[in-house]
Design a protein around this motif. Sequence first.
Motif, PDB file in Angstrom:
ATOM      1  N   LEU A 110      18.023   6.008  30.277  1.00 37.87           N
ATOM      2  CA  LEU A 110      18.612   6.915  31.265  1.00 37.87           C
ATOM      3  C   LEU A 110      18.118   8.341  31.063  1.00 37.87           C
ATOM      4  CD1 LEU A 110      22.331   5.693  30.989  1.00 37.87           C
ATOM      5  CD2 LEU A 110      20.629   5.016  32.693  1.00 37.87           C
ATOM      6  N   LYS A 111      17.887   8.710  29.801  1.00 33.91           N
ATOM      7  CA  LYS A 111      17.601  10.113  29.496  1.00 33.91           C
ATOM      8  C   LYS A 111      16.118  10.439  29.399  1.00 33.91           C
ATOM      9  CE  LYS A 111      20.979  11.792  26.661  1.00 33.91           C
ATOM     10  NZ  LYS A 111      21.819  11.722  25.450  1.00 33.91           N
ATOM     11  N   TYR A 112      15.306   9.441  29.106  1.00 31.59           N
ATOM     12  CA  TYR A 112      13.861   9.666  28.971  1.00 31.59           C
ATOM     13  C   TYR A 112      13.130   8.618  29.807  1.00 31.59           C
ATOM     14  CZ  TYR A 112      15.803  12.392  25.221  1.00 31.59           C
ATOM     15  OH  TYR A 112      16.561  13.294  24.530  1.00 31.59           O
ATOM     16  N   GLU A 134      22.328  22.401  24.472  1.00 23.80           N
ATOM     17  CA  GLU A 134      21.823  21.138  23.921  1.00 23.80           C
ATOM     18  C   GLU A 134      20.449  20.915  24.527  1.00 23.80           C
ATOM     19  OE1 GLU A 134      24.293  17.531  24.038  1.00 23.80           O
ATOM     20  OE2 GLU A 134      22.489  16.335  23.739  1.00 23.80           O
ATOM     21  N   PRO A 139      15.505  12.542  20.152  1.00 21.73           N
ATOM     22  CA  PRO A 139      16.420  11.694  20.925  1.00 21.73           C
ATOM     23  C   PRO A 139      17.244  10.834  19.968  1.00 21.73           C
ATOM     24  CG  PRO A 139      14.184  11.567  21.806  1.00 21.73           C
ATOM     25  CD  PRO A 139      14.097  12.325  20.518  1.00 21.73           C
ATOM     26  N   GLY A 140      18.536  10.772  20.172  1.00 28.91           N
ATOM     27  CA  GLY A 140      19.372   9.914  19.343  1.00 28.91           C
ATOM     28  C   GLY A 140      19.735  10.470  17.982  1.00 28.91           C
ATOM     29  N   VAL A 184      16.466  19.482  25.089  1.00 30.83           N
ATOM     30  CA  VAL A 184      15.898  18.151  25.328  1.00 30.83           C
ATOM     31  C   VAL A 184      15.623  17.486  23.967  1.00 30.83           C
ATOM     32  CG1 VAL A 184      13.952  16.891  26.370  1.00 30.83           C
ATOM     33  CG2 VAL A 184      14.801  18.982  27.447  1.00 30.83           C
ATOM     34  N   VAL A 229      24.575  11.953  31.662  1.00 30.63           N
ATOM     35  CA  VAL A 229      25.553  11.248  30.818  1.00 30.63           C
ATOM     36  C   VAL A 229      26.188  12.192  29.806  1.00 30.63           C
ATOM     37  CG1 VAL A 229      24.715   8.881  31.084  1.00 30.63           C
ATOM     38  CG2 VAL A 229      23.648  10.335  29.368  1.00 30.63           C
ATOM     39  N   ASP A 230      25.393  13.127  29.230  1.00 30.93           N
ATOM     40  CA  ASP A 230      25.946  14.032  28.228  1.00 30.93           C
ATOM     41  C   ASP A 230      26.914  15.033  28.854  1.00 30.93           C
ATOM     42  OD1 ASP A 230      24.489  12.753  26.294  1.00 30.93           O
ATOM     43  OD2 ASP A 230      22.873  14.221  26.275  1.00 30.93           O
ATOM     44  N   ASP A 237      18.530  18.043  30.026  1.00 26.12           N
ATOM     45  CA  ASP A 237      17.947  16.705  29.956  1.00 26.12           C
ATOM     46  C   ASP A 237      16.789  16.617  30.931  1.00 26.12           C
ATOM     47  OD1 ASP A 237      19.364  14.748  28.177  1.00 26.12           O
ATOM     48  OD2 ASP A 237      21.103  15.549  29.246  1.00 26.12           O
ATOM     49  N   VAL A 238      15.861  15.751  30.587  1.00 26.97           N
ATOM     50  CA  VAL A 238      14.778  15.452  31.513  1.00 26.97           C
ATOM     51  C   VAL A 238      15.382  14.886  32.805  1.00 26.97           C
ATOM     52  CG1 VAL A 238      12.753  14.004  31.881  1.00 26.97           C
ATOM     53  CG2 VAL A 238      13.167  14.990  29.616  1.00 26.97           C
ATOM     54  N   ASP A 239      16.428  14.101  32.623  1.00 24.41           N
ATOM     55  CA  ASP A 239      17.064  13.418  33.743  1.00 24.41           C
ATOM     56  C   ASP A 239      18.487  13.056  33.313  1.00 24.41           C
ATOM     57  OD1 ASP A 239      17.365  12.132  36.172  1.00 24.41           O
ATOM     58  OD2 ASP A 239      15.478  11.071  36.020  1.00 24.41           O
ATOM     59  N   SER A 240      19.274  12.495  34.203  1.00 24.34           N
ATOM     60  CA  SER A 240      20.627  11.963  33.924  1.00 24.34           C
ATOM     61  C   SER A 240      21.653  13.056  33.643  1.00 24.34           C
ATOM     62  CB  SER A 240      20.625  10.967  32.748  1.00 24.34           C
ATOM     63  OG  SER A 240      21.030  11.572  31.536  1.00 24.34           O
ATOM     64  N   LYS A 260      22.958  14.838  18.906  1.00 26.48           N
ATOM     65  CA  LYS A 260      23.295  16.190  19.377  1.00 26.48           C
ATOM     66  C   LYS A 260      24.639  16.222  20.102  1.00 26.48           C
ATOM     67  CE  LYS A 260      19.235  16.439  21.443  1.00 26.48           C
ATOM     68  NZ  LYS A 260      18.719  15.205  20.793  1.00 26.48           N
ATOM     69  N   THR A 261      24.861  15.281  21.009  1.00 27.82           N
ATOM     70  CA  THR A 261      26.110  15.289  21.783  1.00 27.82           C
ATOM     71  C   THR A 261      27.308  14.963  20.890  1.00 27.82           C
ATOM     72  OG1 THR A 261      24.795  14.532  23.663  1.00 27.82           O
ATOM     73  CG2 THR A 261      27.172  14.468  23.926  1.00 27.82           C
ATOM     74  N   LYS A 316      18.987   5.599  26.018  1.00 23.06           N
ATOM     75  CA  LYS A 316      17.749   6.377  26.099  1.00 23.06           C
ATOM     76  C   LYS A 316      16.915   6.142  27.371  1.00 23.06           C
ATOM     77  CE  LYS A 316      18.794   8.896  22.739  1.00 23.06           C
ATOM     78  NZ  LYS A 316      20.212   8.499  22.944  1.00 23.06           N
ATOM     79  N   GLU A 327      18.830   5.210  17.722  1.00 26.50           N
ATOM     80  CA  GLU A 327      18.672   6.205  18.790  1.00 26.50           C
ATOM     81  C   GLU A 327      19.652   5.987  19.940  1.00 26.50           C
ATOM     82  OE1 GLU A 327      14.393   7.039  19.855  1.00 26.50           O
ATOM     83  OE2 GLU A 327      14.089   5.492  18.341  1.00 26.50           O
TER      84      GLU A 327
END
Lengths: 226, 226
Positions: free
Chosen positions: A151-153, B119, B41-42, B121, B73-74, B68-71, B45-46, A149, A145
């Motif tokens: 950072l994102k969840y 993209e 997650p993982g 969640v 980075v993508d 994204d829920v947060d961040s 997708k990106t 992760k 994964e």
Amino acid sequence: MDYQIIETKERLKADLEAAARGNRALTAAHGCVLVNLMGSPGAGKTSVLLRLVEALGREYAIGVMEADVDSDVDAKTMAAAGVRVIQLHTAGLCHMDADMTARGLAAMGVEGLDLVFLENVGNLVCPAEFEVGADLRMMILSVPEGDDKPLKYPLMFTISDVLLINKTDVMPVFDFDLAKAEARARALNPAVRFVPVSAKTGEGFDAVAALLREAVEKKKVRHEDH
Amino acid sequence: MDYQIIETKERLKADLEAAARGNRALTAAHGCVLVNLMGSPGAGKTSVLLRLVEALGREYAIGVMEADVDSDVDAKTMAAAGVRVIQLHTAGLCHMDADMTARGLAAMGVEGLDLVFLENVGNLVCPAEFEVGADLRMMILSVPEGDDKPLKYPLMFTISDVLLINKTDVMPVFDFDLAKAEARARALNPAVRFVPVSAKTGEGFDAVAALLREAVEKKKVRHEDH
């Protein structure tokens, strides 16, 4: 319009908090530890459970509640491992809540059990928002994964007591940095117990078994004090 | 009490259906294809998006909405690939809905774009329940997640037009049966376009690029007919 939504949510929230308290009272009355096991689809929840049953099944009476949107493949697997099992279908819902957990505990029966695992729906987002009344929240992040992760969840990593990094056996074929994963998780949750494992090879399960043993013994002492 | 919940839900449902129709009208007016990209997650997708930008970025103007829920980075990764990008934060919510997608499309701007990817969640459950008004629903299942996932998360497999099996490069180290995965997906969704890929090696992306090209050309013809 708005106040209706809020009222509904608050009622639901209060009901779920009461259900979580009920679950805690029930497991306290039986000196039984409830573990809420969470993680993405395919993170290895069922394989980790099989390893834990193997490690602790001779010492403790174990029950497993398998929560799935659909199917009973995991319940079949667990039943074959010789533990008390119940399959819970969420009928499309993406998480377990305290009320559904209460129904599961009642239907399975916790009498005589030392340790009950709730294998939550495979989902790194929603289950984190629902307190089911567990003694331990254990999450699995698997190597494929990715180490980004947390950072994102973030919520799942924030609310978990134990973070297992599973599938360490495939570390050589993935670009996964264990130190980065740990640092990112600890930035959200400094006290999290971080344990790299491989359900395939069995690596790391002594440490997981030890921390579960500690939780069971602590709850038994409290139970006997009453 | 009950009728209030129903009323709220129906109002929300009607609002979201209207928003999905609005998104379809907007992309139709610009001859632009909207792809809703979903997966755990993982799942990759990106990385899959980076391969598609590489394959189609010289022919088409591409936009990417990173939810994204947060961040972010993508979004940073995608911006470095030279496409029009917007980051959407769902503030804890586990999926994108049509209204949030409408806000994303408006903020990014679809003028001059041929192809827009949302993209979603990382979640194999909730995004499947929300129609955002996309032309193509594309899901990714990655090899490490396991070939049993259609049994456990049937809705996502049922509503997807395209199913990518990603990370085929690590097939030798995982117990993943491609034929079983395809049979299980087709039992739910006989017409699904099933494409094994590896975002790491690039394998299979000619086929994905071809089916996206087909969707863009078809929509352009319809757009020019008006």
